[in-house]
Scaffold this motif. Structure first.
Motif, PDB file in Angstrom:
ATOM      1  N   ASP A   1      20.660  16.366   1.017  1.00 34.43           N
ATOM      2  CA  ASP A   1      20.105  15.742   2.183  1.00 34.43           C
ATOM      3  C   ASP A   1      20.534  14.608   2.534  1.00 34.43           C
ATOM      4  OD1 ASP A   1      18.025  18.119   2.479  1.00 34.43           O
ATOM      5  OD2 ASP A   1      16.548  16.958   1.643  1.00 34.43           O
ATOM      6  N   LYS A   2      20.856  13.430   2.145  1.00 36.41           N
ATOM      7  CA  LYS A   2      21.333  12.620   2.016  1.00 36.41           C
ATOM      8  C   LYS A   2      22.935  12.882   2.494  1.00 36.41           C
ATOM      9  CE  LYS A   2      21.150   8.356   1.891  1.00 36.41           C
ATOM     10  NZ  LYS A   2      20.489   6.947   2.995  1.00 36.41           N
ATOM     11  N   LEU A   3      23.769  13.546   2.280  1.00 35.06           N
ATOM     12  CA  LEU A   3      25.242  14.066   2.119  1.00 35.06           C
ATOM     13  C   LEU A   3      24.622  15.125   3.808  1.00 35.06           C
ATOM     14  CD1 LEU A   3      28.114  14.108   1.897  1.00 35.06           C
ATOM     15  CD2 LEU A   3      27.347  16.128   0.723  1.00 35.06           C
TER      16      LEU A   3
ATOM     17  N   SER B   1       8.953  13.644  -3.018  1.00 35.70           N
ATOM     18  CA  SER B   1       8.617  13.748  -5.014  1.00 35.70           C
ATOM     19  C   SER B   1       8.483  14.957  -4.793  1.00 35.70           C
ATOM     20  CB  SER B   1       7.397  12.762  -4.545  1.00 35.70           C
ATOM     21  OG  SER B   1       5.854  14.142  -4.120  1.00 35.70           O
ATOM     22  N   GLU B   2       8.592  15.834  -4.371  1.00 32.93           N
ATOM     23  CA  GLU B   2       8.627  17.452  -4.703  1.00 32.93           C
ATOM     24  C   GLU B   2      10.013  17.313  -5.047  1.00 32.93           C
ATOM     25  OE1 GLU B   2       6.258  20.213  -2.159  1.00 32.93           O
ATOM     26  OE2 GLU B   2       4.674  19.356  -3.368  1.00 32.93           O
ATOM     27  N   LYS B   3      10.663  16.534  -4.783  1.00 35.32           N
ATOM     28  CA  LYS B   3      12.789  17.571  -4.207  1.00 35.32           C
ATOM     29  C   LYS B   3      13.405  16.575  -5.617  1.00 35.32           C
ATOM     30  CE  LYS B   3      13.496  16.428   0.466  1.00 35.32           C
ATOM     31  NZ  LYS B   3      13.146  15.774   1.881  1.00 35.32           N
ATOM     32  N   SER B   4      13.947  17.833  -6.258  1.00 29.47           N
ATOM     33  CA  SER B   4      15.249  17.347  -7.169  1.00 29.47           C
ATOM     34  C   SER B   4      15.945  16.209  -6.628  1.00 29.47           C
ATOM     35  CB  SER B   4      15.936  18.965  -7.622  1.00 29.47           C
ATOM     36  OG  SER B   4      17.112  19.391  -6.615  1.00 29.47           O
ATOM     37  N   THR B   5      16.601  15.592  -7.569  1.00 31.18           N
ATOM     38  CA  THR B   5      18.154  14.822  -7.782  1.00 31.18           C
ATOM     39  C   THR B   5      18.984  14.932  -6.568  1.00 31.18           C
ATOM     40  OG1 THR B   5      17.224  13.225  -9.268  1.00 31.18           O
ATOM     41  CG2 THR B   5      19.470  13.280  -8.394  1.00 31.18           C
ATOM     42  N   THR B   6      19.482  16.446  -7.203  1.00 30.99           N
ATOM     43  CA  THR B   6      20.538  17.369  -5.994  1.00 30.99           C
ATOM     44  C   THR B   6      20.134  17.110  -5.024  1.00 30.99           C
ATOM     45  OG1 THR B   6      21.058  18.672  -8.227  1.00 30.99           O
ATOM     46  CG2 THR B   6      21.090  19.837  -5.999  1.00 30.99           C
ATOM     47  N   GLU B   7      18.465  17.829  -4.716  1.00 31.65           N
ATOM     48  CA  GLU B   7      18.102  17.597  -2.913  1.00 31.65           C
ATOM     49  C   GLU B   7      18.034  16.969  -1.978  1.00 31.65           C
ATOM     50  OE1 GLU B   7      15.077  21.114  -2.943  1.00 31.65           O
ATOM     51  OE2 GLU B   7      14.122  19.945  -4.389  1.00 31.65           O
ATOM     52  N   HIS B   8      17.674  15.907  -2.905  1.00 31.17           N
ATOM     53  CA  HIS B   8      17.949  14.207  -2.031  1.00 31.17           C
ATOM     54  C   HIS B   8      19.454  14.257  -2.086  1.00 31.17           C
ATOM     55  CE1 HIS B   8      14.110  12.217  -2.694  1.00 31.17           C
ATOM     56  NE2 HIS B   8      13.510  12.808  -3.872  1.00 31.17           N
TER      57      HIS B   8
END
Length: 88
Positions: free
Chosen positions: A31-33, A21-28
């Motif tokens: 992380d996925k990549l 919930s504290e991660k930005s879209t870029t961080e998500h």
């Protein structure tokens, strides 16, 4: 230290410990990549060539490429920090 082409345990831990919930879209996305790249590298690299720390990291991140959540994800879900697939 991590094996060539692999994500370090420190990077994995920092990504896993920060609530989604504290991660930005870029961080998500990052992380996925990184997770997908690490999983692919884990699959290609023979167990005999992995360092001890990488074998431990693979066990915690569930890099056996099964569709079950990792131990880290199960812990995050248990304490309410993970994503829930059954939210409405």
């Amino acid at each position: 230290m991590s094996d060539t082409g692999r994500q370090s345990l420190t990077d994995k831990a920092s990504a896993a410990l920060k609530p989604d919930s504290e991660k930005s879209t870029t961080e998500h996305f990052g992380d996925k990549l990184k997770g997908n790249a690490d999983s692919a590298a884990s699959t290609v690299q023979p167990q005999s060539e992995k360092s001890t720390s990488q074998r431990v990291g693979d066990a915690f991140s569930s890099n056996s490429n099964e569709s079950q959540p990792s131990m880290t994800q199960k812990l995050k879900n248990a304490v309410g920090m993970g994503e829930s697939n059954d939210r409405v």
